[in-house]
Enzyme design. Structure first.
Site, PDB file in Angstrom:
ATOM      1  N   GLY A  23      44.587  41.664  38.537  1.00 21.66           N
ATOM      2  CA  GLY A  23      45.385  40.481  38.815  1.00 21.66           C
ATOM      3  C   GLY A  23      46.216  40.098  37.615  1.00 21.66           C
ATOM      4  O   GLY A  23      46.291  40.824  36.613  1.00 21.66           O
ATOM      5  N   SER A  24      46.841  38.941  37.716  1.00 21.68           N
ATOM      6  CA  SER A  24      47.708  38.485  36.626  1.00 21.68           C
ATOM      7  C   SER A  24      46.906  38.087  35.390  1.00 21.68           C
ATOM      8  O   SER A  24      47.418  38.158  34.268  1.00 21.68           O
ATOM      9  CB  SER A  24      48.555  37.305  37.105  1.00 21.68           C
ATOM     10  OG  SER A  24      47.724  36.254  37.569  1.00 21.68           O
ATOM     11  N   PHE A  25      45.642  37.679  35.598  1.00 27.25           N
ATOM     12  CA  PHE A  25      44.840  37.211  34.470  1.00 27.25           C
ATOM     13  C   PHE A  25      43.959  38.301  33.871  1.00 27.25           C
ATOM     14  O   PHE A  25      43.535  38.188  32.729  1.00 27.25           O
ATOM     15  CB  PHE A  25      43.969  36.026  34.898  1.00 27.25           C
ATOM     16  CG  PHE A  25      44.745  34.752  35.064  1.00 27.25           C
ATOM     17  CD1 PHE A  25      44.986  33.919  33.990  1.00 27.25           C
ATOM     18  CD2 PHE A  25      45.242  34.388  36.302  1.00 27.25           C
ATOM     19  CE1 PHE A  25      45.705  32.745  34.135  1.00 27.25           C
ATOM     20  CE2 PHE A  25      45.968  33.216  36.466  1.00 27.25           C
ATOM     21  CZ  PHE A  25      46.214  32.390  35.381  1.00 27.25           C
ATOM     22  N   GLY A  26      43.650  39.329  34.636  1.00 30.85           N
ATOM     23  CA  GLY A  26      42.767  40.363  34.093  1.00 30.85           C
ATOM     24  C   GLY A  26      42.450  41.462  35.093  1.00 30.85           C
ATOM     25  O   GLY A  26      43.090  41.583  36.140  1.00 30.85           O
ATOM     26  N   LYS A  43      34.428  41.532  34.574  1.00 34.80           N
ATOM     27  CA  LYS A  43      35.747  40.908  34.586  1.00 34.80           C
ATOM     28  C   LYS A  43      36.273  40.805  33.162  1.00 34.80           C
ATOM     29  O   LYS A  43      35.646  40.165  32.310  1.00 34.80           O
ATOM     30  CB  LYS A  43      35.678  39.530  35.236  1.00 34.80           C
ATOM     31  CG  LYS A  43      37.028  38.920  35.559  1.00 34.80           C
ATOM     32  CD  LYS A  43      36.869  37.660  36.393  1.00 34.80           C
ATOM     33  CE  LYS A  43      38.209  37.115  36.833  1.00 34.80           C
ATOM     34  NZ  LYS A  43      38.061  35.908  37.686  1.00 34.80           N
ATOM     35  N   ASP A 133      41.223  27.666  45.090  1.00 31.89           N
ATOM     36  CA  ASP A 133      41.817  28.981  45.365  1.00 31.89           C
ATOM     37  C   ASP A 133      41.024  29.705  46.464  1.00 31.89           C
ATOM     38  O   ASP A 133      40.610  30.855  46.291  1.00 31.89           O
ATOM     39  CB  ASP A 133      41.859  29.831  44.094  1.00 31.89           C
ATOM     40  CG  ASP A 133      42.798  31.023  44.226  1.00 31.89           C
ATOM     41  OD1 ASP A 133      43.661  30.998  45.123  1.00 31.89           O
ATOM     42  OD2 ASP A 133      42.658  31.981  43.444  1.00 31.89           O
TER      43      ASP A 133
END
Length: 454
Positions: A23-26, A43, A133
């Site tokens: 994803g955009s964060f990791g 993660k 979310d």
């Protein structure tokens, strides 16, 4: 640049095996504990995203929710190769994975998902945590489990925090397809907004469509257009193709105010009533697993008849050899006749098998196949003893002439292929303890005795 690679061992006990998603964060990896050999989700936060503190926030949320069922259990967190890492227990695949497999979820499965998620949201809201979310990618389940898990608390909010935003309009946060109207308006979200997002998820799982999915992703005003469409769309149009319980759910949620007290029990009741009206248990993938287990069980039961099948082979094999022996060895002859009834136009095929053992013993038995009979029986008559299946053959004593035995022997040499097939058929399909075959035979076949033509 992210330096973590497959094969790395974190904290000398968790090995990275493969990449699951990004994803955009990791990035999320699949790994295993070297000690316990159990799977874990690893993660890893991207270094360029560390300033947002997403992973640290998720660790704080999971620590606060420790002990709440159906929430990821935090196993380890810390820093490795200058990257923030969080390790949790592996909880299965997300709903998008199962949607690709099954194309369309059953309504029973969607009701079960709704019921469980409402319970999970109630538990985290009691801890004053708002998820913010809710989406299918954050809802997991295992193939062998009926449970649903809610993950990814990276953008969750702790309502107990004393921090307040000075800005009048907050930046959009969440996933545009399932985000609540408050997220589009830049308003601080409350527990009711999680319920609204859940409603959009359930509608999508039911119809595989939402009205704002047609808006192009490249549209600069896409977020604003989606937000306005969510405000203006009629609930009847939004819930078109969904059961009435979904419409009732959305009507209740839309009428809620930020300070309203949520009635989780009443909402679960909308879906619980549907679950109680069916005998099926679990989700689509667990029901499929149960079907496969039953299929394996039935196959195992059929294989338990191997001894009977082998007995057929042992009968057939010496039978082929004995045709070349003298008259003192037992022989078998088969006859086939087609009998037509002029009364009702039906017909049936009649078979007879005569077994001889020189001039000492002889036995004959027969059966007929008819298209209008519904029972399976062998009746006793004259010198024939009654038998229930072809496992048992009653032998009777009789003296036959040498010429008759010679005729049987000649007939046997001429029709050996027919006899083998017939014996194989009667041994396997009639003597095989198969409940499905027995049901067919009870409807279509009848076994009768054929009198001796001495």
């Amino acid at each position: 640049m992210l330096q973590i690679q497959i094969g790395d061992i974190i904290d000398n006990q968790y090995e990275i095996l493969k990449k699951l998603s990004q994803g955009s964060f990791g990035i999320v990896f699949y790994g295993k504990s070297i000690k316990t050999k159990k799977g874990v989700a690893i993660k890893v936060e991207k270094q360029e995203m560390a300033n947002f503190g997403s992973l640290i926030r998720e660790v704080e949320m999971l620590s606060k929710l420790k002990g709440v069922p159906q929430i990821p259990e935090l196993v380890w967190y810390g820093e490795y190769k200058k990257c923030n890492i969080m390790i949790t227990k592996m909880l299965g695949h997300d709903l998008i994975y199962y949607q690709k497999q099954y194309k369309q979820f059953s309504q029973h499965s969607i009701n079960s998902i709704a019921y469980q998620l409402l319970w999970i949201l109630e538990q985290i809201h009691k801890q004053n945590i708002i998820h913010r979310d809710i989406k299918p990618e954050n809802i997991l389940s295992k193939n062998e489990s009926d449970k649903i898990y809610l993950i990814d608390f990276g953008i969750s909010k702790d309502a107990d925090s004393n921090f307040t935003h000075k800005k009048k309009v907050l930046p959009f946060i969440g996933t545009s397809r399932y985000a609540c109207i408050s997220a589009h308006q830049g308003i601080e979200q409350t527990p009711k907004d999680d319920l609204e997002s859940l409603g959009y998820v359930l509608i999508y799982l039911t119809t595989q469509h939402l009205p704002w999915m047609n808006i192009e992703k490249t549209d600069v005003q896409r977020l604003d257009k989606i937000g306005k469409l969510k405000e203006s769309v009629l609930l009847e149009e939004l819930c078109f193709g969904c059961p009435n319980s979904m419409l009732k759910y959305m009507r209740y949620v839309k009428e809620l105010k930020p300070t309203s007290r949520l009635k989780y029990g009443m909402l679960r009741g909308l879906f619980l009533s549907k679950l109680q009206n069916t005998n099926k248990l679990g989700l689509d993938w667990t029901n499929q697993g149960m079907k496969l287990e039953k299929k394996k069980h039935h196959k195992k039961q059929r294989n338990s008849c191997d001894l009977n099948f082998q007995s057929c082979v042992t009968i057939r094999r010496p039978f082929l050899i004995e045709t070349q022996t003298n008259l003192n060895v037992k022989t078998i002859a088969a006859q086939e006749e087609l009998i037509v009834s002029s009364d009702n136009g039906t017909s049936h095929t009649q078979f007879s098998i005569v077994e001889t053992k020189g001039s000492k013993n002889s036995v004959q038995y027969g059966f007929s196949v008819s298209d209008n009979v519904d029972c399976l029986a062998i009746q006793q008559n004259n010198n024939m003893a009654k038998v229930s299946t072809f496992e048992g053959i009653a032998e009777v004593c009789s003296l036959q002439s040498q010429s008759f035995e010679q005729q049987l022997m000649e007939s046997e040499h001429q029709d050996i292929e027919i006899k083998c097939n017939l014996l194989h058929f009667t041994s396997v399909y009639f003597n095989f303890k198969n409940p499905i075959q027995q049901q067919i035979f009870k409807q279509h076949y009848q076994v009768k005795e054929i009198k001796s033509k001495n």
